[in-house]
Design a protein around this motif. Structure first.
Motif, PDB file in Angstrom:
ATOM      1  N   GLY A  75       0.691  -1.324   0.069  1.00  0.00           N
ATOM      2  CA  GLY A  75       0.030  -0.010  -0.053  1.00  0.00           C
ATOM      3  C   GLY A  75       0.968   1.260  -0.151  1.00  0.00           C
ATOM      4  O   GLY A  75       0.512   2.500  -0.644  1.00  0.00           O
ATOM      5  N   GLY A  76       1.897   1.456   0.506  1.00  0.00           N
ATOM      6  CA  GLY A  76       2.657   2.432   0.855  1.00  0.00           C
ATOM      7  C   GLY A  76       3.119   2.836  -0.621  1.00  0.00           C
ATOM      8  O   GLY A  76       3.610   3.993  -0.983  1.00  0.00           O
ATOM      9  N   LEU A  77       3.665   1.768  -1.634  1.00  0.00           N
ATOM     10  CA  LEU A  77       4.126   1.950  -2.760  1.00  0.00           C
ATOM     11  C   LEU A  77       3.327   2.737  -3.987  1.00  0.00           C
ATOM     12  O   LEU A  77       3.448   3.842  -4.498  1.00  0.00           O
ATOM     13  CB  LEU A  77       4.467   0.677  -3.410  1.00  0.00           C
ATOM     14  N   ILE A  78       1.824   2.403  -3.423  1.00  0.00           N
ATOM     15  CA  ILE A  78       0.939   2.968  -4.388  1.00  0.00           C
ATOM     16  C   ILE A  78       0.983   4.371  -3.985  1.00  0.00           C
ATOM     17  O   ILE A  78       0.707   5.267  -4.752  1.00  0.00           O
ATOM     18  CB  ILE A  78      -0.435   2.191  -4.322  1.00  0.00           C
ATOM     19  N   ARG A  79       0.988   4.698  -2.638  1.00  0.00           N
ATOM     20  CA  ARG A  79       0.797   5.906  -2.243  1.00  0.00           C
ATOM     21  C   ARG A  79       1.898   6.910  -3.007  1.00  0.00           C
ATOM     22  O   ARG A  79       1.758   8.155  -3.362  1.00  0.00           O
ATOM     23  CB  ARG A  79       0.583   6.168  -0.699  1.00  0.00           C
ATOM     24  N   TRP A  80       2.921   6.370  -2.912  1.00  0.00           N
ATOM     25  CA  TRP A  80       4.053   7.111  -3.352  1.00  0.00           C
ATOM     26  C   TRP A  80       4.041   7.186  -5.086  1.00  0.00           C
ATOM     27  O   TRP A  80       4.212   8.404  -5.354  1.00  0.00           O
ATOM     28  CB  TRP A  80       5.400   6.228  -3.098  1.00  0.00           C
ATOM     29  N   VAL A  81       3.673   6.401  -5.552  1.00  0.00           N
ATOM     30  CA  VAL A  81       3.380   6.368  -6.971  1.00  0.00           C
ATOM     31  C   VAL A  81       2.559   7.402  -7.096  1.00  0.00           C
ATOM     32  O   VAL A  81       2.651   8.450  -8.099  1.00  0.00           O
ATOM     33  CB  VAL A  81       3.205   5.048  -7.698  1.00  0.00           C
ATOM     34  N   ALA A  82       1.398   7.434  -6.503  1.00  0.00           N
ATOM     35  CA  ALA A  82       0.269   8.584  -6.760  1.00  0.00           C
ATOM     36  C   ALA A  82       1.014   9.978  -6.583  1.00  0.00           C
ATOM     37  O   ALA A  82       0.599  10.952  -7.098  1.00  0.00           O
ATOM     38  CB  ALA A  82      -0.919   8.197  -5.882  1.00  0.00           C
ATOM     39  N   LEU A  83       1.598   9.894  -5.615  1.00  0.00           N
ATOM     40  CA  LEU A  83       2.351  11.204  -5.251  1.00  0.00           C
ATOM     41  C   LEU A  83       3.192  11.668  -6.116  1.00  0.00           C
ATOM     42  O   LEU A  83       3.086  13.238  -6.669  1.00  0.00           O
ATOM     43  CB  LEU A  83       2.879  11.102  -3.791  1.00  0.00           C
ATOM     44  N   ILE A  84       4.023  10.874  -6.691  1.00  0.00           N
ATOM     45  CA  ILE A  84       5.025  11.398  -7.727  1.00  0.00           C
ATOM     46  C   ILE A  84       4.312  11.863  -8.859  1.00  0.00           C
ATOM     47  O   ILE A  84       4.670  12.806  -9.577  1.00  0.00           O
ATOM     48  CB  ILE A  84       5.875  10.354  -7.868  1.00  0.00           C
ATOM     49  N   SER A  85       3.325  10.907  -9.121  1.00  0.00           N
ATOM     50  CA  SER A  85       2.442  11.333 -10.374  1.00  0.00           C
ATOM     51  C   SER A  85       1.696  12.661 -10.434  1.00  0.00           C
ATOM     52  O   SER A  85       1.891  13.390 -11.349  1.00  0.00           O
ATOM     53  CB  SER A  85       1.538  10.190 -10.590  1.00  0.00           C
ATOM     54  N   LEU A  86       1.284  12.837  -9.165  1.00  0.00           N
ATOM     55  CA  LEU A  86       0.787  14.171  -8.837  1.00  0.00           C
ATOM     56  C   LEU A  86       1.699  15.363  -9.103  1.00  0.00           C
ATOM     57  O   LEU A  86       1.505  16.451  -9.862  1.00  0.00           O
ATOM     58  CB  LEU A  86       0.021  14.345  -7.481  1.00  0.00           C
ATOM     59  N   ALA A  87       2.912  15.173  -8.487  1.00  0.00           N
ATOM     60  CA  ALA A  87       4.040  16.189  -8.753  1.00  0.00           C
ATOM     61  C   ALA A  87       4.368  16.189 -10.254  1.00  0.00           C
ATOM     62  O   ALA A  87       4.393  17.501 -10.653  1.00  0.00           O
ATOM     63  CB  ALA A  87       4.875  15.616  -7.830  1.00  0.00           C
ATOM     64  N   VAL A  88       4.374  15.163 -10.809  1.00  0.00           N
ATOM     65  CA  VAL A  88       4.975  15.096 -12.157  1.00  0.00           C
ATOM     66  C   VAL A  88       3.790  16.075 -12.949  1.00  0.00           C
ATOM     67  O   VAL A  88       4.206  16.871 -13.721  1.00  0.00           O
ATOM     68  CB  VAL A  88       5.278  13.914 -12.565  1.00  0.00           C
ATOM     69  N   GLY A  89       2.592  15.437 -12.635  1.00  0.00           N
ATOM     70  CA  GLY A  89       1.437  16.279 -13.372  1.00  0.00           C
ATOM     71  C   GLY A  89       1.621  17.593 -13.215  1.00  0.00           C
ATOM     72  O   GLY A  89       1.246  18.282 -14.274  1.00  0.00           O
ATOM     73  N   THR A  90       1.704  17.888 -11.945  1.00  0.00           N
ATOM     74  CA  THR A  90       1.587  19.528 -11.581  1.00  0.00           C
ATOM     75  C   THR A  90       2.802  20.226 -12.496  1.00  0.00           C
ATOM     76  O   THR A  90       2.699  21.292 -12.893  1.00  0.00           O
ATOM     77  CB  THR A  90       1.894  19.690  -9.947  1.00  0.00           C
TER      78      THR A  90
END
Lengths: 535, 786
Positions: free
Chosen positions: A23-38
């Motif tokens: 579960g922690g990995l997914i959260r990290w991926v999402a966070l990074i994706s959000l950052a990249v998207g931003t």
């Protein structure tokens, strides 16, 4: 401590974020994706193309419009469009301004920033009009999804991506957050391929300081009507639903400047006295003798003024030699008339032998010179027949009358009101100018000339005068009904402008013009009617 | 007692009751009141256009409203006289409205003494303001209110009264203004109203002479003129409280004489005093009675004029019967001849006496008799109607008195079959009126069209305007037509007097046939050929005809051959007319459909005429004599070259132009080209070719020169010029020659060959192709006109 075996389950819906857990990995991926998207969003909507970069430096006119979207509805409903002052060619502007083209306001607000820059070379047909504005990031992002919007088609010019707006028969392109629109495809392509050296340096150098609602600069070419007189003109326009202010500073061409400079006009006094009442008022305060102003204007118009005087009335009955003497006398008279004047249309004398306008011309003459040149005639004893051609004063009324040989039909008359000498076309008009109508108003920030029109009053005056002639079938090409209808229409338009004033001044080769219109607010019905036509 | 005597006495006593069907006879009541009219200095004076509306500077003598109320128990009337120039329509309307409780409109007789020094400012009508001064509606209201006060005053003092009337004649107080020995109305008519004690309540005097005696130097002073002096004198001669009244007769063209050879105000005082004296003599001799009153009232439709936009369409006629006396009230100032005629009319209806009262109830101007229509007198210039206006007046007064509808003259049937061809041949016979009617009926629409498109258009554009005044300065956005037509008509009318006396009758009948005012019809005829709306220079700077006369042996057996091509810039229908008048010579004339005059013609005596050159109507210049009418008169009235030349010389003075004249002379056949101007100049040849323009010695435009050069080159070398050769030459040309360089060009409408000694005219008119059609021959013989 209990030895019982405990089984742990993550709470339903809870996040597993601990390291080493899935579960922690997914959260990290999402966070990074959000950052990249931003970052991508920031990067792709970055403002990497200043508006100056796409505006050619050799345009003949530059304008800027502030808060266009904010005020467009207000302007669309302005009484201006009901006044009849706007040419038919621009009749669709209120409809166009009130149109959202099917997009919500928030979309438009993000697509068009608070300032639009308008430029081009064709100041007559506006065929190469170029509108440049800066989008918000959201606007820029939305524009990326233009394919999902109706009426926008992709188009390519070489390697340049253009969009064609089907509804408004125009094109636009985007560079960074800069949006470029034009009805001309060529103008857009030229803007997109502009070399840096061919673009304007800064907005300020193009006269665009972003202060007024609409401001700009026009450089006139010789083949344009105004190009014969002016090199360039700066214009500013403030638009509101109930008022419009326009100002312009036009630089005269050297040959015209030389003629104006010969006048040696001092700077305007700043304040000017002008009649308070009247449908039409024109006043001038030049600081130099009116005779000199007249001579200059006569030269500027190729002696048209002098010819008009010679052709008027009794003067054209004289021989050339007599005309010369008469003109010389007129010039001598003009020399003592002072440096200011006012003309106003105070009404229409409907009951005269020849119904005519009541024109009140006022001067502030040089008293000593005036009285020396035109000594007031001794009053007649009241029983002598007022015949002959010399000026006379009847009884005690103090009105000097100048017979033109047309008896009581037309008899220019003069009288003093304080230090002002007034002339009217008929002695009866003196009585029509009551004390109240003689009041003076102070015009602040005045220039050398001032004009004020009160259209409702002016139209009413002209209507009364026209109808008396129309009733006899004397208006060329019109009958009584058509004149009535014509005035009924313009009376409606005139009601929309309670007052229009203009000031004109000259200083250091620059002619300054200011025009102010007070507008009547449109009624809800008129607003609704103005919005019924969709493109 | 003698029984038959008692019976007779009883019968005498009862007779009135028995004969009166048992009705009772009410006693006459009367009252009179005088109300002073005061006006402030500065009020414009009416009636004299020379004052140009300038205001009064002083009052010389008082102005009055004088009212006589008569009530016979059945009819109650108010007879009012005002010392003003005329009664404006707006004033009468206001009085009628304010008098609603006092009297109905049929019984209010509102008259003006027509003084030339009374107040103006009461006319709203724009043209009348020119002699009445600026309009002041407040003044109208003030005078209307004073009139009501006067009526109330007369009612308040009404008492039992009797009426007497009578007339006297005089020869020293008036004279004809326009003609020495001309007609004069010598009658002084007097009405006296006494109370039961035999004291005079009012004396009203009717006299026909214009109260325009105030000297020019005092023209800006209020004055009642001689009626004011008459009031003073009469009231001194009569009982205290008696009100003297003045009723102007048909005084148009009749002025006051100066029997005591006085000057200025003394002359006015003398006329008033002498008039009062004569009137008092009449009043002293009359018998008094309980008179019966009967009032007549009729609102009538006025005839159309050339300026209907500025003229009222209806007016009021009134009459008052006091036993055997008839007073006829007219809304105009009629000439003296009309007053005399109305008196005869009243006599024929059985009235013992008749007074015409002018300037009553409204003002439609002067009315002159037919004989004065073209006279050019001041009265005629203020007469806006046709020559039959007096007849209209007689008919309407007669119908009013008889209580029957007026018999309108039958309108001629102007429906006709307008020709679609480019030429027409017609024959006219009968008297002038019949010939005028025949022509107008035939070409009614063409005449109306030319009036609208040429005459009215020229006025609208300012190319035709009255002489003098401010007309050149008319603002460009205004159309001068509504104001300019009457003065233009007044300028054109006197031309009729310089033509044959029958022309007016012909014009009048023509106008009636096309339903146009006579002034409009005559303006069309008099200037229709000499105005060109817009730039007239190209047309009038060049001769309209190309003419050659072959004279003597070179004409062979024909002795004289005249060949002519007539050019004309409009596409009017060419008309060849054979005229057999009831008096004078039979003649042939050519011209156009709208036209009564002749451009080319020949009569049965061989007199031949042609217009070679017309002078255009100069901008702002006076209307000249129409040459085409002079030529027509010559054809009808003369039989020799000398007589024709004399007629031309007498008729044409100061008119420019050029004509050709040919005819039998004392020393043989004579042919000449005559230039008109200040006198006439002749050019002729005894043998050879006589051209309309002598291109060697006379200036001419290039196109004219070319036409004559060609004519000379074609005919000059021929020893004898034959008719056929001349026809071939004259018809040589081309359709597209708009510059008129060829003999037959784009503007040529007719080619005419005249053989005057043989009475033969050959005419080739414009054909469909634009080239001439075949020549057709026409001969003249009385009784064979078809």
């Amino acid at each position: 401590m209990s030895e019982a075996i405990r089984s742990y389950r993550p709470p339903r819906g809870g996040n597993y974020s601990g390291p080493g857990r899935p579960g922690g990995l997914i959260r990290w991926v999402a966070l990074i994706s959000l950052a990249v998207g931003t970052l991508w969003l920031i990067w792709t909507t970055r403002d990497n193309c200043p508006v100056e970069r796409v505006i050619p430096g050799n345009q003949t006119y530059y304008f800027q419009a502030r808060d266009l979207l904010y005020s467009r509805q207000e302007l669309a409903h302005s009484a201006l469009w009901e006044t009849g002052l706007v040419p038919d060619a621009y009749a669709q502007i209120p409809t166009w301004m009130g149109n959202s083209f099917g997009y919500p306001d928030w979309v438009l607000n993000n697509l068009v920033s608070d300032v639009c820059y308008v430029s081009g070379t064709d100041f007559v047909a506006f065929s190469d009009l170029l509108v440049v504005t800066r989008m918000s990031r959201i606007g820029a992002l939305l524009e990326r999804y233009h394919r999902f919007m109706d009426g926008i088609e992709d188009e390519h010019a070489g390697g340049l991506a253009l969009r064609r707006l089907e509804n408004v028969d125009g094109y636009y392109a985007v560079r960074g957050r800069t949006l470029i629109f034009s009805p001309s495809r060529d103008a857009i392509v030229r803007a997109l391929t502009l070399r840096e050296t061919d673009a304007i340096e800064t907005l300020e150098t193009a006269g665009l300081d972003g202060v007024d609602d609409l401001e700009g600069r026009v450089a006139f070419s010789q083949d344009e009507p105004l190009g014969a007189y002016f090199e360039q003109a700066d214009c500013r326009l403030d638009l509101a639903a109930t008022a419009i202010a326009f100002s312009s500073h036009a630089i005269l061409k050297p040959e015209w400047r030389a003629q104006f400079d010969a006048l040696n006009l001092p700077k305007p006094r700043g304040e000017m006295s002008a009649p308070e009442h009247g449908g039409l008022v024109i006043a001038g305060d030049f600081g130099v003798p009116l005779a000199r102003v007249w001579d200059t204007l006569d030269q500027l118009t190729g002696n048209a003024l002098q010819e008009a005087v010679v052709q008027f009335g009794p003067l054209d009955q004289l021989t050339a030699a007599e005309q010369e003497i008469a003109l010389s006398a007129l010039q001598e008279m003009a020399g003592v008339l002072g440096d200011r004047f006012s003309i106003r249309l105070a009404g229409f004398d409907l009951d005269g032998m020849v119904p005519m306008p009541v024109l009140d011309v006022s001067l502030k003459p040089n008293l000593e010179g005036f009285n020396m040149l035109l000594p007031p005639p001794a009053p007649t004893d009241g029983t002598a027949a007022p015949e002959g051609v010399g000026p006379f004063v009847m009884g005690e009324d103090g009105v000097t009358r100048l017979p033109l040989g047309w008896g009581d039909i037309v008899e220019p008359s003069g009288f003093w009101a304080g230090n002002d000498f007034h002339t009217v076309l008929h002695p009866y008009h003196v009585a029509m100018l009551t004390t109240q109508t003689m009041e003076q108003a102070t015009v602040s920030e005045a220039k050398h000339m001032f004009m004020r029109v009160r259209p409702p009053e002016l139209v009413e005056t002209l209507y009364e005068g026209a109808m008396i002639y129309a009733s006899l079938g004397m208006i060329r090409g019109q009958d009584e009904a058509s004149v009535e209808q014509y005035f009924a229409e313009i009376q409606q338009s005139a009601k929309r402008i309670p007052e229009l004033s203009a000031m004109l001044g000259y200083e250091d080769g620059v002619l300054s013009l200011e025009i102010r219109l007070a507008l009547e607010s449109a009624t809800p019905d008129q607003l609704a009617e103005s919005m019924t036509t969709e493109p | 007692m003698n029984t038959p005597l008692i019976k007779r006495l009883l019968l005498c006593i009862l007779a009135p009751v028995l004969l009166g069907n048992g009705s009772t006879v009410d006693a006459l009541e009367a009252g009179a009141h005088a109300e002073r009219l005061t006006f402030s200095v500065g009020t414009p004076l009416a009636g004299d256009p020379a004052r140009q509306g300038r205001p009064a500077t002083a009052e010389h003598d008082p102005l009055w409203i004088r009212c006589l109320r008569l009530d016979d128990g059945t009819t109650k009337i108010y007879l009012l006289t005002l010392d003003i120039h005329h009664i404006p329509q707006s004033l009468r309307e206001r009085v009628v409205a304010l008098a609603a409780g006092l009297a109905n409109k049929e019984n209010i007789f509102l008259t003006a003494t027509h003084t030339g020094n009374g107040p103006g400012s009461m006319e709203e009508s724009l043209p009348l303001r020119w002699s009445d001064g600026r309009y002041n509606p407040v003044l109208v209201e003030e005078i209307a209110e004073k009139i009501i006060v006067s009526m109330q005053g007369a009612e308040a003092v009404s008492q039992r009264a009797t009426v007497g009337y009578g007339t006297a004649r005089q020869q020293v107080l008036s004279a004809n203004a326009n003609e020495t020995g001309g007609p004069v109305d010598e009658q002084i008519g007097v009405i006296r109203v006494d109370n039961a004690d035999g004291q005079a309540i009012a004396v009203a005097t009717n006299f026909a002479a214009m109260p325009h005696m105030v000297p020019a130097a005092q023209r800006y002073q209020f004055s009642a003129d001689y009626p004011g002096a008459y009031y003073t004198a009469m009231e001194e001669l009569t009982d205290p409280g008696c009100k003297a009244m003045f009723l102007l007769g048909a005084g148009g063209g009749q002025v006051t004489a100066n029997p005591e050879s006085q000057q200025s105000w003394a002359a006015i005082e003398a006329v008033g005093r002498l008039l009062a004296g004569r009137a008092k003599e009449v009043a002293n001799k009359m018998t008094f009675r309980d008179a019966r009153l009967k009032s007549y009232y009729r609102e009538v439709q006025l005839p159309s004029t050339i300026a209907d936009a500025t003229m009222p369409s209806t007016t009021v006629l009134q009459a008052l019967e006091i036993d055997g006396l008839l007073l006829v009230f007219l809304p105009a100032v009629p000439d003296v001849e009309i007053g005399l005629a109305l008196r005869k009319q009243a006599s024929a209806l059985g009235y013992q006496n008749q007074f015409t009262v002018a300037a009553a109830n409204a003002y439609i101007g002067n009315i002159v008799p037919r004989s004065g229509f073209a006279s050019g007198t001041p009265e005629a210039s203020r007469h806006p109607y046709g020559p039959d206006m007096a007849d209209w007046l007689y008919a309407n007064v007669d119908a009013m008195l008889r209580g029957v509808p007026v018999e309108n003259p039958p309108t001629a049937d102007s429906t006709n079959t307008e020709s679609t061809s480019k030429s027409e041949e017609i024959a006219l016979r009968g008297d002038a009126a019949e010939r005028g009617r025949q022509r107008a009926v035939r070409f009614a629409s063409s005449m109306r069209a030319r009036y609208n498109t040429v005459v009215l258009e020229a006025v609208r554009k300012g190319d035709l305007r009255p002489v003098g005044g401010a007309w050149p300065y008319f603002p460009p956005m205004l159309d001068p037509t509504p104001l300019a037509m009457l003065p233009l008509a007044a300028e054109a009318r006197p031309m009729l007097q310089r033509l044959d006396e029958t022309v007016l009758a012909e014009v009048e009948a023509g106008a009636a046939a096309v339903a146009m005012p006579v002034d409009a019809f005559w303006l069309l005829q008099s200037v229709g050929a000499s105005v060109y709306p817009g730039d007239d220079a190209p047309w009038f700077q060049s001769p309209m005809s190309t003419v050659v006369a072959i004279v003597g042996e070179r004409a062979g057996a024909d002795q004289t051959i005249i060949g002519l091509n007539l050019d004309w810039p409009w596409t009017d229908l060419s008309v060849l007319t054979t005229v057999e008048p009831s008096e004078g010579h039979v003649y042939l004339q050519t011209g156009f459909d709208w036209q009564m005059g002749a451009f080319v013609g020949m009569n049965d005596a061989g007199v031949t005429v042609a217009v070679l050159e017309l002078d255009g109507q100069p901008d702002g210049g006076a209307i000249g004599l129409p040459i085409d009418f002079v030529l027509r008169d010559i054809l009808q009235r003369t039989a020799t070259y000398e007589a024709a030349l004399e007629y031309l010389g007498n008729a044409v003075q100061h008119e420019n132009g050029r004509v050709l004249l040919s005819g039998p002379g004392k020393s043989g056949w004579m042919t000449a080209v005559i230039s008109l101007g200040d006198g006439i100049a002749l050019r002729n040849v005894e043998e050879g070719l006589l051209f309309g323009v002598d291109i060697v010695h006379e200036g001419s435009d290039e196109a004219t020169r070319e036409r004559y050069q060609y004519l000379e080159s074609a005919l000059g070398s021929e020893r004898i010029v034959g008719v056929e050769e001349l026809k071939r030459t004259l018809t040589d040309g081309t359709v597209g020659d708009t510059e008129r360089r060829r003999l037959w060009n784009s503007q040529t409408r007719q080619s005419v060959i005249l053989l005057p000694q043989r009475g033969l005219m050959s005419v080739a008119r414009l054909g469909e192709s634009g080239m001439p059609g075949e020549y057709t021959n026409h001969t003249l013989k009385r009784g064979e006109v078809e």
